[in-house]
Design an enzyme around this catalytic site. Structure first.
Site, short mmCIF file in Angstrom:
data_model
loop_
_atom_site.label_atom_id
_atom_site.label_comp_id
_atom_site.label_asym_id
_atom_site.label_seq_id
_atom_site.Cartn_x
_atom_site.Cartn_y
_atom_site.Cartn_z
N LYS A 129 0.82 -1.21 0.00
CA LYS A 129 0.00 0.00 0.00
C LYS A 129 0.85 1.26 0.00
CE LYS A 129 -3.11 -1.31 3.40
NZ LYS A 129 -4.33 -1.09 4.19
N LYS A 139 2.33 2.66 2.20
CA LYS A 139 2.01 3.49 3.37
C LYS A 139 3.10 3.28 4.43
CE LYS A 139 -3.07 3.81 3.45
NZ LYS A 139 -4.26 3.65 4.32
N1 C2G Z 1 -12.48 5.53 6.78
C1 C2G Z 1 -13.68 6.24 6.83
N2 C2G Z 1 -13.65 7.58 6.85
C2 C2G Z 1 -12.47 8.26 6.82
C3 C2G Z 1 -11.26 7.55 6.79
C4 C2G Z 1 -11.29 6.17 6.77
O1 C2G Z 1 -14.76 5.64 6.86
N3 C2G Z 1 -12.49 9.63 6.83
C5 C2G Z 1 -12.54 4.07 6.74
C6 C2G Z 1 -11.95 3.47 5.46
O2 C2G Z 1 -12.91 3.51 4.41
C7 C2G Z 1 -11.64 2.05 5.91
C8 C2G Z 1 -11.25 2.24 7.40
O3 C2G Z 1 -11.77 3.53 7.80
O4 C2G Z 1 -12.82 1.25 5.85
C9 C2G Z 1 -9.76 2.21 7.61
O5 C2G Z 1 -9.18 3.18 6.76
P1 C2G Z 1 -7.63 3.00 6.34
O6 C2G Z 1 -6.82 2.74 7.56
O7 C2G Z 1 -7.27 4.10 5.40
O8 C2G Z 1 -7.71 1.62 5.55
P2 C2G Z 1 -7.25 1.32 4.05
O9 C2G Z 1 -5.86 1.78 3.83
O10 C2G Z 1 -8.33 1.77 3.17
O11 C2G Z 1 -7.15 -0.29 4.12
O12 C2G Z 1 -7.72 -4.67 2.42
C10 C2G Z 1 -8.35 -3.43 2.67
C11 C2G Z 1 -7.36 -2.38 3.12
O13 C2G Z 1 -6.54 -2.89 4.15
C12 C2G Z 1 -8.10 -1.14 3.59
#
Ligand code: C2G
Length: 131
Positions: free
Chosen positions: A45, A47
């Site tokens: 990712k 990240k």
């Molecule tokens: N999220 C949200 N609102 C935000 C930020 C994040 O609803 N303002 C949600 C994302 O949509 C996700 C969860 O919080 O469902 C976690 O976000 P992230 O840590 O950014 O996860 P991500 O990198 O999208 O990882 O296999 C799937 C991935 O691991 C998802």
């Protein structure tokens, strides 16, 4: 006992994450969070997390909505996780809309929830730089 699973990095835990976890728990009785490992975040990712996996895990485990935290190590594990953990519902933010519909073939309900506007880990990092 309805079992729900969601996946994510959850770095710099914020209210957008909490809104997601609260609504995910409302969909069932038991919520599992598959937390992206540091290696998965970096290799797949691109990240670089502020908090390590163990620190992010500790934070998630302190949230009332979360019942179990497991590691997310690759993209493919979802298909087996849903059977191993007897999952009824997969849920994730709608920034992933449609991406995990294949899980319906495994007999799992797939739910995409509205993201919380105007908050993200990236925004927090950028705002803190300007302070
Ligand atoms: N999220 C949200 N609102 C935000 C930020 C994040 O609803 N303002 C949600 C994302 O949509 C996700 C969860 O919080 O469902 C976690 O976000 P992230 O840590 O950014 O996860 P991500 O990198 O999208 O990882 O296999 C799937 C991935 O691991 C998802």
């Amino acid at each position: 006992m309805k079992r729900v699973i969601t996946y994510g990095t959850f770095d710099l835990l914020h209210y957008g994450h909490i809104n997601l976890l609260r609504r995910a728990k409302e969909l069932g009785d038991y919520l599992i969070v598959a937390l992206s490992t540091d290696e998965f975040n970096w290799n797949m990712k691109q990240k670089k997390c502020y908090f390590s996996y163990e620190q992010r895990k500790q934070l998630l485990e302190s949230i009332r909505y979360v019942d179990l935290v497991i590691p997310e190590e690759n993209w493919e594990q979802k298909r087996t996780d849903v059977h191993e953990y007897h999952i009824d519902t997969f849920v994730i933010g709608n920034d992933w809309e449609g991406k995990f519909d294949f899980l319906k073939e495994e007999g799992v309900e797939v739910v995409y929830l509205e993201r919380t506007p105007d908050i993200s880990t990236t925004t927090i990092k950028e705002d803190m730089k300007d302070k």
